[in-house]
Design an enzyme around this catalytic site. Structure first.
Site, PDB file in Angstrom:
ATOM      1  N   SER A 556       0.864  -1.181   0.000  1.00  0.00           N
ATOM      2  CA  SER A 556       0.000   0.000   0.000  1.00  0.00           C
ATOM      3  C   SER A 556       0.899   1.229   0.000  1.00  0.00           C
ATOM      4  O   SER A 556       0.523   2.299   0.447  1.00  0.00           O
ATOM      5  CB  SER A 556      -0.915  -0.040   1.219  1.00  0.00           C
ATOM      6  OG  SER A 556      -0.123  -0.217   2.376  1.00  0.00           O
ATOM      7  N   LYS A 682     -11.373   5.554  -1.527  1.00  0.00           N
ATOM      8  CA  LYS A 682     -12.208   4.735  -2.414  1.00  0.00           C
ATOM      9  C   LYS A 682     -13.267   5.609  -3.094  1.00  0.00           C
ATOM     10  O   LYS A 682     -13.550   5.455  -4.277  1.00  0.00           O
ATOM     11  CB  LYS A 682     -12.893   3.630  -1.613  1.00  0.00           C
ATOM     12  CG  LYS A 682     -11.921   2.568  -1.128  1.00  0.00           C
ATOM     13  CD  LYS A 682     -12.630   1.558  -0.251  1.00  0.00           C
ATOM     14  CE  LYS A 682     -11.642   0.531   0.282  1.00  0.00           C
ATOM     15  NZ  LYS A 682     -12.209  -0.319   1.315  1.00  0.00           N
TER      16      LYS A 682
END
Ligand code: ADP
Ligand code: ASP
Ligand code: MG
Length: 819
Positions: A556, A682
């Site tokens: 990530s 997101k």
């Protein structure tokens, strides 16, 4: 007569010589054998090197000594296989050659000059040694053997180093010689011939195949067999393409085109004499004599579309252009006459239809001579600017597709060029022969092998490959590797070759050219030393000629996301569940898409929103068809979905957080989830996908916890302080319940603005029932209203995320399979 030719690869050692003698003995039947031999492997090259060294005035004595030792060793090794008498003749020949060679090399060195006729005499010595040694071995086998003098019998015209056969004259000389001596085996040297003056002339490098064809034509042989080190002609050079297919039958035309464009297994001049007299030719393997080989004859084989792919390397492309070419009769003929005068052979020609330019390929080694010849021929035109300065592109190669069947099929050229594009090969020039039997593209030499490989994959093996490099081998990455391993049989069934060549984490990079053993990657990672970088991986891909590299980023990390553009530029597809790239600056977001398009590579990130749920693909599908986003509401975090579901059942905030953490549903620091930033990323990806060009700062984020709560504390302290908020949350839940509502952590897009926050929803709201780690997305579009389009399912967890990444990885193939 049956003519059998054995190449240098079949004559590397005395063991090989003896195997050849065995094959010859086994072939003796009613017809005699005409045995044409090359020099022992490497000997002609040594003779070339010796001549060059002498010419340059360099010290050639060590190499001369090596040559002497090589011949002496061959003779020595033969002592057990034939009589001393027979070998005596070979020793005498070797001694005579030694004397002549020594003398000629001295002369060349002294004069600093090596005329072609002297060079021809030197280079032809290897074949003469081979025939002497083979004659001794065959006589040792009690075969009636006669050594014929090819220099005297094979007649030719043209220059000393690259002569062309005179079949009619050769026919006469062979008829006379054969009428005088009867034998079971006639042994002859390949490569050598003589002109009308009786001087020795060579038939061109690798010309022994041609010798065999000339002999076959001159004696009207029943068959001509070329024995080498492979089972026959393959769909591509088996040294370059591992799964090249053996071709059982080729027409003369196909064999001619393939060899002309570089299939070294047969010299291009070989086919002419054989086709003229319709003598069938077989390519056979000395190391595997019982294999049937490839048959070449006059029958066309329209069965398969493309027969083979060949490549011709070390070329230069010369372009002559300028207004002086247009409409002026005879300019093209002057160009090629200039080349012919200097004996420069031209391998491919294209002319623009406006007659404004002519481009053609010559061997890189002929470039200087070609340039000088053109400069002299067109001195006037160049001076008067009727011609532009010659344009030279060095280090080029030609890749050709060959097949009689190509002309009956459409789309071959389209597939050829699509394959070259897929291999990221730039096409510099194109030519197709008018019979449509071959189509050729000039490409950069360094891209040639990749071009051949991908074309072969698309036309023959139909086994596309996925060459994986994984960065980040934690929970999701590790699960992905396990899925790759489990699915190998399924992939094989689907004819896909997926190989993991590299695995990296923040500490090290493991690379394996054979592909990493997925059962033991963890152990191998322990010893990995290299460091992950674009340069390292690119170099590996170039060296291993990988044509479909895919970088999978399961980290990530922001720095890795920052490298995607460089990876795409270097030819990698990029597949990732990492949200950092798509939520970086808009500049970077746009650049990623532009670069992917320019380089025909995929950037796939389906798992960044809703993990395995098909969110991105669905949105793209809708919007590509003209739909438009009106509003969006969703539960985008599996951990928050779990936490709010349990809060509703009356579990306290601190307990539920502890439980979610223990089950691995949250990040190690639950604040990463509770802050709402992950959901905000997101949502931003969804928004950008829908055409809202916003930045992360434009997303209004209300965290789950009051702002500043337990800020700066370590995780255990934070967990210890969390019960302070239990009462607050219990109250919030109760208040919602009193209103007939539930609390959910909602991401929403409304009126072009993005917001993530806790919301109280009525029980009949589509998202009210979503809990236990599920994700749900309610997408309101022009076509989907008033009832939204809803996607719902597990949106987190290593297994679904890895499966989603796997599915993206498979999509890197989709446009290849469409071809
Ligand atoms: P020889 O010494 O027998 O003349 P060569 O080395 O000249 O052998 O030719 C045989 C080699 O040709 C093979 O080892 C192979 O690598 C190469 N080759 C190139 N293209 C092809 C092809 N299409 N089919 C078979 N062999 C090929
Ligand atoms: N020995 C020669 C060469 O190496 C001819 C041949 O092998 O075909 O060029
Ligand atoms: Mg050869």
């Amino acid at each position: 007569m049956r003519v059998l030719k054995f190449g240098g690869s079949s004559l590397a050692t005395v063991v090989r010589f003896a195997e050849v003698a065995d094959i010859v003995a086994s072939q003796i039947g009613t017809e005699p054998v005409g045995l044409v031999l090359s020099a022992p492997q490497g000997v002609t090259n040594t003779l070339v090197e010796l001549t060059d060294l002498a010419f340059l005035g360099s010290d050639y004595l060590p190499l001369l000594q090596q040559w002497r030792q090589r011949l002496a060793q061959l003779i020595e090794d033969a002592t057990l296989r034939t009589s001393a008498d027979q070998l005596h003749a070979v020793r005498e020949l070797a001694a005579a050659q030694d004397e002549r060679l020594t003398e000629k090399l001295q002369g060349i060195r002294l004069l600093g000059y090596c005329p072609d006729h002297i060079k021809a005499q030197i280079l032809g010595m290897g074949e003469q040694f081979s025939v002497a040694l083979m004659t001794a071995l065959l006589k040792g086998k009690q075969l009636k053997t006669v050594l014929l003098d090819s220099v005297a019998l094979v007649k030719s015209q043209g220059d000393y180093l690259n002569a062309v056969a005179d079949i009619a004259a050769s026919e006469q000389s062979f008829a006379a010689a054969l009428s005088k001596q009867q034998a079971q085996v006639y042994v002859m040297a390949g490569f050598v011939s003589s002109n009308v003056q009786g001087e020795l002339c060579l038939l061109g490098r690798n010309g022994s195949d041609y010798s065999a064809a000339i002999v076959a034509a001159a004696v009207k042989a029943s068959v001509c067999e070329i024995w080498t080190d492979v089972d026959g002609v393959y769909s591509a050079d088996p040294r370059q393409v591992k799964n090249a297919k053996l071709i059982s039958h080729l027409s003369y035309d196909e064999a001619m085109e393939l060899s002309y464009f570089g299939a070294k297994v047969l010299h291009p001049k070989t086919i002419g004499p054989l086709a003229r007299f319709q003598i069938p030719c077989y390519i056979k393997n000395t190391l595997n004599p019982s294999a049937p080989g490839s048959c070449i004859d006059q029958h066309s084989s329209g069965d398969s579309l493309v027969k083979g792919i060949s490549s011709l390397e070390h070329l230069a492309l010369i372009t002559v252009s300028g207004p002086g070419l247009k409409g002026v009769v005879g300019m093209a003929s002057r160009v090629f006459a200039a080349m012919a005068r200097e004996q420069v052979s031209v391998s491919l020609i294209t002319q623009s239809s406006s007659e404004f330019s002519i481009s053609f390929c010559v061997a890189q080694s002929d470039l200087k001579v070609a340039q000088q010849a053109l400069a002299a021929e067109f001195e006037l035109e160049l001076a008067n600017k009727l011609l532009r300065p010659l344009h030279i592109q060095s280090d080029m190669a030609i890749v050709s597709l060959v097949g009689d069947g190509m002309r009956q099929h459409r789309g071959v050229a389209a597939k050829f060029f699509a394959s070259l594009a897929q291999a990221r090969v730039n096409v510099v020039a194109i030519a197709q022969d008018s019979s449509e039997r071959s189509i050729s593209a000039v490409v950069e030499q360094k891209a040639c092998q990749d071009a051949v490989k991908v074309c072969h994959e698309n036309f023959f093996s139909h086994i596309p490959s996925i060459d994986v490099f994984l960065v980040g081998c934690g929970v999701v990455g590790g699960e992905l590797l396990a899925q790759f391993q489990r699915q190998q049989a399924f992939l094989q069934q689907r004819n896909v070759r997926l190989t993991v060549y590299g695995i990296a984490n923040s500490k090290a990079l493991l690379l394996d050219p054979k592909g990493i053993d997925l059962a033991h990657w963890q152990a191998q990672m322990q010893d990995a030393k290299a460091q992950f970088s674009v340069a390292q991986l690119s170099q590996f891909v170039t060296e291993q000629h990988l044509t479909n590299p895919v970088l999978i980023d399961c980290s990530s990390a922001e720095p890795v996301a920052g490298l995607y553009v460089d990876f795409l530029k270097a030819g990698f597809h990029v597949v990732t569940p990492n949200k950092k790239a798509n939520t970086a600056s808009l500049d970077y977001y746009r650049q990623l898409r532009q670069v992917a398009q320019q380089h025909r590579r995929r950037f796939l990130y389906e798992t960044t929103v809703g993990a395995g749920l098909p969110v991105i693909d669905t949105l793209q599908g809708l919007f590509n068809a003209g739909d438009e986003l009106l509003a969006f509401e969703g539960i985008l975090s599996g951990s928050l979905s779990y936490i709010f579901g349990l809060l509703e059942q009356g579990v306290s905030l601190s307990q539920v957080t502890q439980k979610a953490r223990d089950l691995g549903f949250t990040e190690p620091d639950p604040r990463d989830d509770l802050s709402g930033m992950d959901v905000a990323r997101k949502l931003l990806i969804m928004a950008r996908e829908s055409g809202l060009m916003l930045d992360l700062a434009d997303v209004e984020v209300e965290g789950v916890l009051p702002a500043g709560f337990a800020a700066g504390t370590a995780v255990p302290d934070f967990m210890a302080q969390l019960p302070q908020l239990d009462a607050l949350f219990a109250d919030k839940v109760a208040a919602a319940k009193a209103n007939g509502q539930v609390l959910r952590y909602i991401a929403e897009i409304r009126d072009g603005r993005c917001k993530v926050a806790i919301k109280a929803l009525d029980l009949d709201h589509p998202l009210a029932k979503v809990k236990d780690g599920e994700n749900a997305l309610a997408i309101h579009t022009r076509y989907y209203q008033p009832i939204p389009f809803v996607l719902r399912g597990y949106g987190a967890g290593a297994a679904v995320t890895a499966a989603g990444v796997f599915s993206d990885v498979m999509r890197t193939l989709s446009w290849q399979q469409e071809m």
